[in-house]
Motif scaffolding. Structure first.
Motif, PDB file in Angstrom:
ATOM      1  N   PHE A  20      26.428  38.623  41.765  1.00 42.85           N
ATOM      2  CA  PHE A  20      26.804  39.938  40.984  1.00 42.85           C
ATOM      3  C   PHE A  20      25.507  40.528  40.573  1.00 42.85           C
ATOM      4  N   ALA A  21      24.677  39.786  39.834  1.00 46.30           N
ATOM      5  CA  ALA A  21      23.303  40.170  39.311  1.00 46.30           C
ATOM      6  C   ALA A  21      22.376  40.805  40.302  1.00 46.30           C
ATOM      7  N   ASN A  22      22.283  40.086  41.492  1.00 43.82           N
ATOM      8  CA  ASN A  22      21.386  40.709  42.645  1.00 43.82           C
ATOM      9  C   ASN A  22      22.016  41.704  43.090  1.00 43.82           C
ATOM     10  N   LYS A  23      23.388  41.936  43.307  1.00 40.26           N
ATOM     11  CA  LYS A  23      23.942  43.129  43.976  1.00 40.26           C
ATOM     12  C   LYS A  23      23.621  44.275  42.975  1.00 40.26           C
ATOM     13  N   PHE A  24      24.085  44.083  41.709  1.00 37.58           N
ATOM     14  CA  PHE A  24      23.739  45.060  40.602  1.00 37.58           C
ATOM     15  C   PHE A  24      22.447  45.681  40.599  1.00 37.58           C
ATOM     16  N   ASN A  25      21.526  44.697  40.576  1.00 41.52           N
ATOM     17  CA  ASN A  25      20.052  45.085  40.376  1.00 41.52           C
ATOM     18  C   ASN A  25      19.721  45.803  41.536  1.00 41.52           C
ATOM     19  N   GLN A  26      19.990  45.411  42.862  1.00 37.97           N
ATOM     20  CA  GLN A  26      19.577  46.144  43.974  1.00 37.97           C
ATOM     21  C   GLN A  26      20.150  47.756  43.993  1.00 37.97           C
ATOM     22  N   ALA A  27      21.249  47.833  43.430  1.00 43.14           N
ATOM     23  CA  ALA A  27      21.886  49.051  43.282  1.00 43.14           C
ATOM     24  C   ALA A  27      21.191  50.123  42.310  1.00 43.14           C
ATOM     25  N   ILE A  28      20.998  49.272  41.090  1.00 45.53           N
ATOM     26  CA  ILE A  28      20.228  50.055  40.081  1.00 45.53           C
ATOM     27  C   ILE A  28      18.747  50.620  40.684  1.00 45.53           C
ATOM     28  N   ILE A  29      18.287  49.792  41.315  1.00 49.06           N
ATOM     29  CA  ILE A  29      16.886  50.034  41.763  1.00 49.06           C
ATOM     30  C   ILE A  29      16.946  51.499  42.676  1.00 49.06           C
ATOM     31  N   GLU A  30      18.083  51.651  43.426  1.00 40.26           N
ATOM     32  CA  GLU A  30      18.185  52.658  44.286  1.00 40.26           C
ATOM     33  C   GLU A  30      18.546  53.927  43.204  1.00 40.26           C
ATOM     34  N   LEU A  31      19.481  53.696  42.244  1.00 41.34           N
ATOM     35  CA  LEU A  31      19.770  54.504  41.256  1.00 41.34           C
ATOM     36  C   LEU A  31      18.706  55.067  40.573  1.00 41.34           C
ATOM     37  N   ASN A  32      17.725  54.254  40.183  1.00 42.73           N
ATOM     38  CA  ASN A  32      16.552  54.838  39.484  1.00 42.73           C
ATOM     39  C   ASN A  32      15.719  55.803  40.338  1.00 42.73           C
ATOM     40  N   LYS A  33      15.803  55.624  41.408  1.00 42.93           N
ATOM     41  CA  LYS A  33      15.039  56.527  42.372  1.00 42.93           C
ATOM     42  C   LYS A  33      15.302  58.072  42.254  1.00 42.93           C
ATOM     43  N   ILE A  34      16.364  58.366  41.546  1.00 42.04           N
ATOM     44  CA  ILE A  34      16.987  59.642  41.491  1.00 42.04           C
ATOM     45  C   ILE A  34      16.967  60.182  40.281  1.00 42.04           C
ATOM     46  N   PRO A  35      16.292  61.110  39.894  1.00 38.30           N
ATOM     47  CA  PRO A  35      15.983  61.551  38.473  1.00 38.30           C
ATOM     48  C   PRO A  35      17.211  61.941  37.662  1.00 38.30           C
ATOM     49  N   GLY A  36      17.709  61.323  36.521  1.00 41.66           N
ATOM     50  CA  GLY A  36      18.862  61.886  35.843  1.00 41.66           C
ATOM     51  C   GLY A  36      20.167  61.397  36.138  1.00 41.66           C
ATOM     52  N   LEU A  37      20.070  60.642  37.349  1.00 41.94           N
ATOM     53  CA  LEU A  37      21.211  60.035  37.950  1.00 41.94           C
ATOM     54  C   LEU A  37      22.337  58.960  36.996  1.00 41.94           C
ATOM     55  N   GLN A  38      21.280  58.048  36.650  1.00 45.08           N
ATOM     56  CA  GLN A  38      21.660  57.002  35.565  1.00 45.08           C
ATOM     57  C   GLN A  38      22.941  57.595  34.578  1.00 45.08           C
ATOM     58  N   GLN A  39      22.294  58.644  33.829  1.00 42.62           N
ATOM     59  CA  GLN A  39      23.220  59.235  32.943  1.00 42.62           C
ATOM     60  C   GLN A  39      24.497  59.635  33.480  1.00 42.62           C
TER      61      GLN A  39
END
Length: 82
Positions: A20-39
């Motif tokens: 889970f940690a590996n999958k989630f971290n990879q998805a977060i890396i993609e998410l962080n590439k898009i400004p404001g998307l995390q919120q």
């Protein structure tokens, strides 16, 4: 589940399950590439019906929709309900 509870649930699962940690971290890396998307992901995760979540996701740009869908899919796959 409020955002704080969601974060705690994800952190606990990450400590217990390296897959889970590996999958989630990879998805977060993609998410962080898009400004404001995390919120925006937190806001979408808090919506109380699938219809409302889908409506909010439909308003996102395509790359953002894909990143959010991946995160939500991982959460559902590992039974982290929000």
């Amino acid at each position: 589940m409020n955002p704080y509870q969601l974060i705690i649930a994800v952190q606990q699962r990450m400590q217990q399950d390296p897959n889970f940690a590996n999958k989630f971290n990879q998805a977060i890396i993609e998410l962080n590439k898009i400004p404001g998307l995390q919120q925006k992901v937190v806001q979408i995760a808090q919506l109380n019906t699938e219809a409302k979540r889908q409506e909010a996701m439909d308003k996102l740009p395509k790359d953002a929709r894909n990143a959010v869908a991946k995160i939500l899919s991982i959460l559902e796959e590992y039974n982290i309900h929000f």
